[in-house]
Motif scaffolding. Structure first.
Motif, PDB file in Angstrom:
ATOM      1  N   ASN A 175      -0.434   3.244   4.023  1.00 51.42           N
ATOM      2  CA  ASN A 175      -0.963   3.136   5.379  1.00 51.42           C
ATOM      3  C   ASN A 175      -1.355   4.480   5.978  1.00 51.42           C
ATOM      4  O   ASN A 175      -1.696   4.558   7.152  1.00 51.42           O
ATOM      5  CB  ASN A 175       0.049   2.435   6.288  1.00 51.42           C
TER       6      ASN A 175
ATOM      7  N   PRO B 150      -2.590  -3.902   9.086  1.00 53.37           N
ATOM      8  CA  PRO B 150      -2.140  -3.488   7.755  1.00 53.37           C
ATOM      9  C   PRO B 150      -0.765  -4.058   7.448  1.00 53.37           C
ATOM     10  O   PRO B 150       0.020  -4.361   8.345  1.00 53.37           O
ATOM     11  CB  PRO B 150      -2.085  -1.966   7.850  1.00 53.37           C
TER      12      PRO B 150
ATOM     13  N   LEU C 226       2.937  -3.792   6.632  1.00 51.63           N
ATOM     14  CA  LEU C 226       3.924  -2.761   6.916  1.00 51.63           C
ATOM     15  C   LEU C 226       5.127  -2.842   5.985  1.00 51.63           C
ATOM     16  O   LEU C 226       6.131  -2.189   6.218  1.00 51.63           O
ATOM     17  CB  LEU C 226       4.379  -2.866   8.376  1.00 51.63           C
TER      18      LEU C 226
END
Length: 76
Positions: free
Chosen positions: A32, A20, A22
């Motif tokens: 997230n 993912p 960040l």
């Protein structure tokens, strides 16, 4: 050597697609986190004043924030 570089490029691309992002867009960016987790209501957990006083609190030296609701519980 050619095949190892090719493998490394493919592996890098695969890994970057799986991870993912960040980068946080703002302080309220929760992309997230699972939506089910975010929909839960927060609650203070009960803690025993005697138990807290018996524990070594030196790890919190210099910590300046005390939740007012928690402080009320401790003062009971």
């Amino acid at each position: 050597l050619y095949f190892s570089n090719l493998f490394l490029k493919k592996l890098t691309k695969f890994i970057s697609n799986c991870l993912p992002s960040l980068t946080q867009k703002s302080a309220s960016d929760y992309n997230n986190f699972d939506r089910e987790f975010l929909s839960e209501k927060p609650k203070l957990s009960y803690s025993d004043k005697n138990l807290i006083e018996s524990m070594d609190q030196s790890a919190f030296d210099g910590f300046s924030f005390i939740n007012p609701k928690f402080e009320q519980i401790l003062n009971k």
